[in-house]
Design a protein around this motif. Sequence first.
Motif, PDB file in Angstrom:
ATOM      1  N   ALA A   1       0.828  -1.207   0.000  1.00  0.00           N
ATOM      2  CA  ALA A   1       0.000   0.000   0.000  1.00  0.00           C
ATOM      3  C   ALA A   1       0.865   1.260   0.000  1.00  0.00           C
ATOM      4  O   ALA A   1       0.561   2.242  -0.695  1.00  0.00           O
ATOM      5  N   VAL A   2       1.929   1.240   0.770  1.00  0.00           N
ATOM      6  CA  VAL A   2       2.838   2.393   0.784  1.00  0.00           C
ATOM      7  C   VAL A   2       3.503   2.563  -0.576  1.00  0.00           C
ATOM      8  O   VAL A   2       3.648   3.687  -1.084  1.00  0.00           O
ATOM      9  N   ARG A   3       3.912   1.468  -1.183  1.00  0.00           N
ATOM     10  CA  ARG A   3       4.511   1.548  -2.516  1.00  0.00           C
ATOM     11  C   ARG A   3       3.528   2.185  -3.500  1.00  0.00           C
ATOM     12  O   ARG A   3       3.909   3.029  -4.328  1.00  0.00           O
ATOM     13  N   ARG A   4       2.262   1.779  -3.433  1.00  0.00           N
ATOM     14  CA  ARG A   4       1.259   2.360  -4.341  1.00  0.00           C
ATOM     15  C   ARG A   4       1.110   3.861  -4.091  1.00  0.00           C
ATOM     16  O   ARG A   4       0.985   4.645  -5.045  1.00  0.00           O
ATOM     17  N   SER A   5       1.146   4.274  -2.826  1.00  0.00           N
ATOM     18  CA  SER A   5       1.068   5.701  -2.519  1.00  0.00           C
ATOM     19  C   SER A   5       2.264   6.445  -3.102  1.00  0.00           C
ATOM     20  O   SER A   5       2.123   7.533  -3.674  1.00  0.00           O
ATOM     21  N   TYR A   6       3.422   5.861  -2.940  1.00  0.00           N
ATOM     22  CA  TYR A   6       4.655   6.445  -3.488  1.00  0.00           C
ATOM     23  C   TYR A   6       4.552   6.618  -4.998  1.00  0.00           C
ATOM     24  O   TYR A   6       4.872   7.690  -5.545  1.00  0.00           O
ATOM     25  N   LEU A   7       4.072   5.581  -5.687  1.00  0.00           N
ATOM     26  CA  LEU A   7       3.984   5.644  -7.138  1.00  0.00           C
ATOM     27  C   LEU A   7       2.892   6.608  -7.590  1.00  0.00           C
ATOM     28  O   LEU A   7       3.017   7.233  -8.656  1.00  0.00           O
ATOM     29  N   ARG A   8       1.840   6.764  -6.811  1.00  0.00           N
ATOM     30  CA  ARG A   8       0.817   7.765  -7.144  1.00  0.00           C
ATOM     31  C   ARG A   8       1.435   9.160  -7.153  1.00  0.00           C
ATOM     32  O   ARG A   8       1.122   9.985  -8.020  1.00  0.00           O
ATOM     33  N   VAL A   9       2.325   9.417  -6.204  1.00  0.00           N
ATOM     34  CA  VAL A   9       2.987  10.719  -6.167  1.00  0.00           C
ATOM     35  C   VAL A   9       3.885  10.889  -7.387  1.00  0.00           C
ATOM     36  O   VAL A   9       3.822  11.914  -8.087  1.00  0.00           O
ATOM     37  N   ARG A  10       4.718   9.901  -7.653  1.00  0.00           N
ATOM     38  CA  ARG A  10       5.651  10.034  -8.781  1.00  0.00           C
ATOM     39  C   ARG A  10       4.909  10.137 -10.105  1.00  0.00           C
ATOM     40  O   ARG A  10       5.241  10.978 -10.959  1.00  0.00           O
ATOM     41  N   HIS A  11       3.903   9.274 -10.303  1.00  0.00           N
ATOM     42  CA  HIS A  11       3.154   9.320 -11.556  1.00  0.00           C
ATOM     43  C   HIS A  11       2.423  10.655 -11.693  1.00  0.00           C
ATOM     44  O   HIS A  11       2.338  11.216 -12.802  1.00  0.00           O
ATOM     45  N   GLY A  12       1.905  11.163 -10.584  1.00  0.00           N
ATOM     46  CA  GLY A  12       1.206  12.443 -10.629  1.00  0.00           C
ATOM     47  C   GLY A  12       2.119  13.579 -11.032  1.00  0.00           C
ATOM     48  O   GLY A  12       1.751  14.437 -11.847  1.00  0.00           O
ATOM     49  N   LEU A  13       3.329  13.601 -10.476  1.00  0.00           N
ATOM     50  CA  LEU A  13       4.284  14.654 -10.807  1.00  0.00           C
ATOM     51  C   LEU A  13       4.819  14.497 -12.226  1.00  0.00           C
ATOM     52  O   LEU A  13       5.175  15.486 -12.873  1.00  0.00           O
ATOM     53  N   ALA A  14       4.912  13.243 -12.711  1.00  0.00           N
ATOM     54  CA  ALA A  14       5.349  13.029 -14.091  1.00  0.00           C
ATOM     55  C   ALA A  14       4.295  13.522 -15.074  1.00  0.00           C
ATOM     56  O   ALA A  14       4.619  14.096 -16.121  1.00  0.00           O
ATOM     57  N   ALA A  15       3.026  13.314 -14.744  1.00  0.00           N
ATOM     58  CA  ALA A  15       1.942  13.741 -15.628  1.00  0.00           C
ATOM     59  C   ALA A  15       1.729  15.245 -15.565  1.00  0.00           C
ATOM     60  O   ALA A  15       1.428  15.878 -16.583  1.00  0.00           O
ATOM     61  N   ARG A  16       1.902  15.829 -14.371  1.00  0.00           N
ATOM     62  CA  ARG A  16       1.665  17.261 -14.199  1.00  0.00           C
ATOM     63  C   ARG A  16       2.624  17.813 -13.144  1.00  0.00           C
ATOM     64  O   ARG A  16       2.291  17.856 -11.957  1.00  0.00           O
ATOM     65  N   PRO A  17       3.811  18.257 -13.566  1.00  0.00           N
ATOM     66  CA  PRO A  17       4.736  18.875 -12.608  1.00  0.00           C
ATOM     67  C   PRO A  17       4.096  20.098 -11.956  1.00  0.00           C
ATOM     68  O   PRO A  17       3.250  20.774 -12.552  1.00  0.00           O
ATOM     69  N   VAL A  18       4.523  20.379 -10.738  1.00  0.00           N
ATOM     70  CA  VAL A  18       3.973  21.494  -9.969  1.00  0.00           C
ATOM     71  C   VAL A  18       5.087  22.487  -9.670  1.00  0.00           C
ATOM     72  O   VAL A  18       6.057  22.160  -8.974  1.00  0.00           O
ATOM     73  N   ASN A  19       4.963  23.682 -10.232  1.00  0.00           N
ATOM     74  CA  ASN A  19       5.940  24.742  -9.980  1.00  0.00           C
ATOM     75  C   ASN A  19       7.383  24.269 -10.191  1.00  0.00           C
ATOM     76  O   ASN A  19       8.255  24.470  -9.343  1.00  0.00           O
ATOM     77  N   GLY A  20       7.604  23.622 -11.328  1.00  0.00           N
ATOM     78  CA  GLY A  20       8.951  23.171 -11.657  1.00  0.00           C
ATOM     79  C   GLY A  20       9.393  21.914 -10.938  1.00  0.00           C
ATOM     80  O   GLY A  20      10.563  21.538 -11.021  1.00  0.00           O
ATOM     81  N   PHE A  21       8.475  21.238 -10.264  1.00  0.00           N
ATOM     82  CA  PHE A  21       8.815  20.017  -9.524  1.00  0.00           C
ATOM     83  C   PHE A  21       8.154  18.843 -10.223  1.00  0.00           C
ATOM     84  O   PHE A  21       6.930  18.676 -10.182  1.00  0.00           O
TER      85      PHE A  21
END
Length: 497
Positions: free
Chosen positions: A283-303
């Motif tokens: 479950a933690v791994r899935r949470s981690y990947l949700r963050v990474r995939h989210g930032l890959a799809a839509r970076p936030v303020n250069g992140f």
Amino acid sequence: MSVPPRPTALLCALAAAAALLPSATATPARASASLAFGPCPDSVPSPPAPDRVECGRLTVPLDRNDPSGRRIEIAVSRVPASGTPAERRGVLLVNPGGPGGSGLPYAVTKRAKLPASVRRSYDVIGFDPRGVGLSTPVDCGPMGGLFTAPGTDPVPTTPRAERTYLTSLRRMADDCAAGAGTDTLPYLSTEQTAYDMDAIRAALGEPRTNFLGVSYGSYLGAAYAAQFPHRVGRMVLDSVVGPWDWYDFDVVQSRAMLRARDTFFAWTAAHAERFGLGAGTDAVRRSYLRVRHGLAARPVNGFGPAEFDRAVYRALGRTERWAGLADGLHTYLTDGSPDGLRPASAFDSPENRNYEAANRIVKCADGPGPTPREILADIHRTRRLDPHPVLTGMEASTCAYWHHRPNHRTPLGSPAAPPVLLVASAHDPVTPIEGARQLRKVLPGSRLVVLDDDYSHGVFASRGNACVDGTVAAYLVEGVAPGADVRCAGPGLPGVS
């Protein structure tokens, strides 16, 4: 003649600070050479009274084989021993790691953490290695887009992404050649820095070099032992880089990062109520990947994904940063902000730009690089272990396109050197313990001090472990080496508050 780096704001600032350093008074190649000390630049902190820090600079040949050729300057700092003359054991050169770490302030910051007996016994000597900080700093400009934010996803998963990845490495090599100069690249090696260390020793009038090297500093210490085995005094190599080519080391580290991240996932799951990322490791791994995939799809303020992976890489190296990483993941999942994952200092700061440039230049000067085919094959192998690896530490991949191909590897260790003390954390993901076990083979008779049940990078005078600190202090002060390897009980995984 100094190295002509690209005239950026970084180098202008460093040049202004270097002007505060007094000049060396003699050629360091002679045993009678001396080093004049005076005030330090503002980048060097002041130690608590009554201790003091003083700085100077030493002129050395760019190429040790051409002592009458181009010259460069090495910035040196010194905090004198606080004990009586009878307690003094000489000088202790220190290096914080990298390649690319500035050692000028490290004489103050590391000394403050050393056991009192060591502080009383040694003048602690810091220095910026050639190409770093105030020692004729190098610049690679944009480094193939490394400082562009958000950066391209550093883990290529398609043939097109792999081509883009290799192109960025080629551009980085081109930028370093343009910034540092192809006539300079071969001489910014660890082997040449080892000669600078001996020039410092000679300039200080010392018969032996005592040395504390952490992380890359262990590689530098081993290189010094190879060139000057009979001038090695008491040498401590902490968090040891193995005697591999730099690219091979980077691959070993990337696999260790996977193990460390799995441990982080399990630790976070064990504290599910505190972090809210899931009640099990998966479950933690899935949470981690949700963050990474989210930032890959839509970076936030250069992140984006590159910045995320850098944050993860940094956090995994020290367990005291794990809670901050877990909180940052939770914050993003809660409100979409990556601010909890951002480091305190900007990645594209002048100091870090110099660090990243020196890191690649030194690694590529130390020995042959990989081929592009090898790079992609290793990425494929790593992704078979885990589809989402952390490849941030794969700096030596740039060497595949380097403009100067070294014809030999930096030699490490010597049977003629006295036994040294190696120190390692049992589960360090940055410099895995197998590096220490391999390096001792080229340093016969050396002892290994292991901090068991520990998962962090940097051990002596860093983890607060009395067993480690006492063993190393006894060696440095009294010359008492353990009769056998030493295992010290470690702290285990951190608690949470």
